[in-house]
Design a protein around this motif. Structure first.
Motif, mmCIF file in Angstrom:
data_model
loop_
_atom_site.group_PDB
_atom_site.id
_atom_site.type_symbol
_atom_site.label_atom_id
_atom_site.label_comp_id
_atom_site.label_asym_id
_atom_site.label_seq_id
_atom_site.Cartn_x
_atom_site.Cartn_y
_atom_site.Cartn_z
ATOM 1 N N VAL A 77 0.836 -1.205 0.000
ATOM 2 C CA VAL A 77 0.000 0.000 0.000
ATOM 3 C C VAL A 77 0.869 1.253 0.000
ATOM 4 O O VAL A 77 0.593 2.216 -0.735
ATOM 5 N N THR A 78 1.930 1.276 0.795
ATOM 6 C CA THR A 78 2.810 2.453 0.812
ATOM 7 C C THR A 78 3.697 2.520 -0.420
ATOM 8 O O THR A 78 4.372 3.526 -0.622
ATOM 9 N N ASN A 79 3.707 1.471 -1.233
ATOM 10 C CA ASN A 79 4.357 1.550 -2.534
ATOM 11 C C ASN A 79 3.534 2.403 -3.490
ATOM 12 O O ASN A 79 4.082 3.037 -4.398
ATOM 13 N N TRP A 80 2.240 2.433 -3.270
ATOM 14 C CA TRP A 80 1.342 3.221 -4.114
ATOM 15 C C TRP A 80 0.980 4.569 -3.502
ATOM 16 O O TRP A 80 0.713 5.534 -4.220
ATOM 17 N N LEU A 81 0.934 4.637 -2.180
ATOM 18 C CA LEU A 81 0.501 5.855 -1.501
ATOM 19 C C LEU A 81 1.680 6.562 -0.843
ATOM 20 O O LEU A 81 2.665 5.924 -0.479
ATOM 21 N N GLN A 82 1.543 7.868 -0.669
ATOM 22 C CA GLN A 82 2.603 8.702 -0.112
ATOM 23 C C GLN A 82 2.522 8.678 1.423
ATOM 24 O O GLN A 82 1.605 9.270 2.010
ATOM 25 N N PRO A 83 3.466 8.013 2.097
ATOM 26 C CA PRO A 83 3.356 7.841 3.555
ATOM 27 C C PRO A 83 3.384 9.132 4.354
ATOM 28 O O PRO A 83 2.887 9.164 5.481
ATOM 29 N N ASP A 84 3.965 10.195 3.810
ATOM 30 C CA ASP A 84 4.088 11.433 4.577
ATOM 31 C C ASP A 84 2.881 12.356 4.423
ATOM 32 O O ASP A 84 2.857 13.441 5.011
ATOM 33 N N GLN A 85 1.892 11.933 3.643
ATOM 34 C CA GLN A 85 0.641 12.690 3.585
ATOM 35 C C GLN A 85 -0.223 12.343 4.793
ATOM 36 O O GLN A 85 -0.270 11.178 5.212
ATOM 37 N N GLY A 86 -0.920 13.320 5.335
ATOM 38 C CA GLY A 86 -1.642 13.162 6.590
ATOM 39 C C GLY A 86 -2.534 11.928 6.694
ATOM 40 O O GLY A 86 -2.402 11.140 7.638
ATOM 41 N N PRO A 87 -3.452 11.705 5.751
ATOM 42 C CA PRO A 87 -4.340 10.549 5.870
ATOM 43 C C PRO A 87 -3.589 9.218 5.825
ATOM 44 O O PRO A 87 -3.914 8.289 6.574
#
Length: 409
Positions: A77-87
């Protein structure tokens, strides 16, 4: 548009998606999430140490597989999503808390805390998938993948909770069924009626990031093995025990060297440049093979505890399986990993596995001291490192002797 390119649409929340510009760095949020799994590996190692029989080994393997599913699917999931974004960061913190609770339930997972383990596991798996569906809305191929997997996760969730409600033997069977369904489901692309399968070439994976993340988990496991030996040393410090500690530490360094000296960086490059094969390669390399490597570290860690506790005692079957079987499992997993990426058998690792397994009846039958058994495992692992170094130098020498490639060739 090629078969591996997504349709030209706009994501509803594009700021939550990772950019696809080379190998993405591991963020501090991801590293914070990883810290919990130091505790997980410690719990698994102690579980195996306290249950040194075939049933204990089976249960340790089941628990490791379930813990691995939590970690690896979050990593996807963090390969696709930006971990440093709030949500996304909030989701990761929630999964971190869930993973900590899951790890705390490991010692009694087949007794009093089985239901807690199951409920936390289900909450993390379902909750993370629902969040990913929300975050990737408007990205059809990403959404499709999560939509395909959600019914399968829901099905295994029922089995997990049922397993937490029944007795230990039935729990083993139900949780083993969960693992089989997860493995098979991913392999066949989570097929659903009227929707077909999720194709790995459409998974939009950044393979280099996944390779780096799995390497970090191997490092966590190796670090935990050093913590176990260090903790054992503090109980009784003398020259003999300290010598056993140095031997155990050398074994951990040797395993680290095998994985990280050259293979890790080269593997990252191979996976990052695999193109349409990235999804299929990542599925096998990271979901299926890396838990074998981690299992090898856990077993070797249990062996190190035996080594420090009784370095001069005759080697029992259990001690031999820990001290020789752990490195053998590690090298077997790494051999399969290298063979998958480079499509040729790593002879040194395969030979080392055979030698280590062949040594088990020898050291047990001869009554060799535990320290001798550990030394034999270390010598075999160092031999793999030496052979690798010789092969690298020979390859460099051959390439240099050929000189620059002519443009006319």
């Amino acid at each position: 548009m090629t078969p591996s390119e997504p349709p030209d649409v706009t994501a509803v929340r594009p700021w939550l998606l990772r950019p696809r510009q080379g190998v993405q760095p591991t963020t501090s949020t991801e590293l914070f999430f990883d810290l919990v799994f130091v505790f997980s590996i410690t719990q698994l190692s102690h579980y195996l140490i306290e249950h040194p029989d075939w049933r204990g080994a089976l249960r340790t393997a089941l628990l490791l597989a379930l813990v691995w599913f939590v970690w690896i699917y979050t990593t996807w999931v963090t390969n696709w999503l930006q971990p440093d974004q709030g949500p996304v960061r909030a989701m990761l913190i929630g999964v971190t808390l869930g993973s900590l609770s899951l790890s705390a339930a490991i010692p009694q997972a087949f007794d009093g805390t089985g239901l807690l383990f199951a409920v936390v596991y289900v909450s993390v798996q379902v909750g993370r998938t629902m969040f990913a569906l929300w975050a990737t809305r408007g990205s059809p191929w990403l959404v499709s993948g999560f939509q395909q997997s959600l019914p399968w996760i829901a099905g295994t969730s029922v089995l997990m909770v049922l397993g937490g409600l029944v007795g230990p033997v039935a729990r083993e069977a139900l949780w083993a069924a969960v693992i089989v369904i997860e493995v098979v489901g991913l392999w066949i692309g989570y097929p659903l009626p009227r929707r077909g399968r999720s194709r790995p070439e459409r998974w939009m994976v950044e393979g280099g990031h996944l390779a780096d993340r799995c390497g970090a988990f191997v490092l966590i496991a190796l670090g935990e093995s050093i913590l176990v030996t260090g903790g054992t040393l503090t109980r009784h410090v003398d020259l003999v025990t300290f010598g056993a500690f140095l031997l155990a530490f050398a074994g951990s360094v040797a395993l680290w060297w095998v994985y990280f000296a050259r293979s890790a960086a080269a593997a990252t490059e191979v996976v990052a440049q695999a193109g349409e094969r990235t999804g299929a390669l990542s599925r096998v390399a990271f979901n299926y093979l890396h838990p074998v490597i981690v299992a090898g570290v856990i077993v070797a860690s249990a062996g190190d505890e035996r080594l420090l506790a009784e370095p001069g005692a005759p080697t029992t079957t259990v001690a031999a399986l820990f001290l020789l079987g752990g490195p053998a499992l590690f090298l077997a997993g790494h051999a399969a990993y290298k063979m998958l990426l480079w499509r040729r058998p790593p002879t040194s690792r395969i030979t080392a596995v055979v030698v280590l397994l062949a040594l088990i009846p020898v050291v047990v039958g001869s009554g060799a001291p535990v320290a001798v058994c550990a030394s034999a495992a270390l010598v075999v692992t160092i031999a793999v490192i030496v052979i690798d170094q010789v092969a690298v130098r020979e390859g460099a020498r051959v390439a240099q002797s050929r000189g620059p490639r002519s443009p006319l060739r």
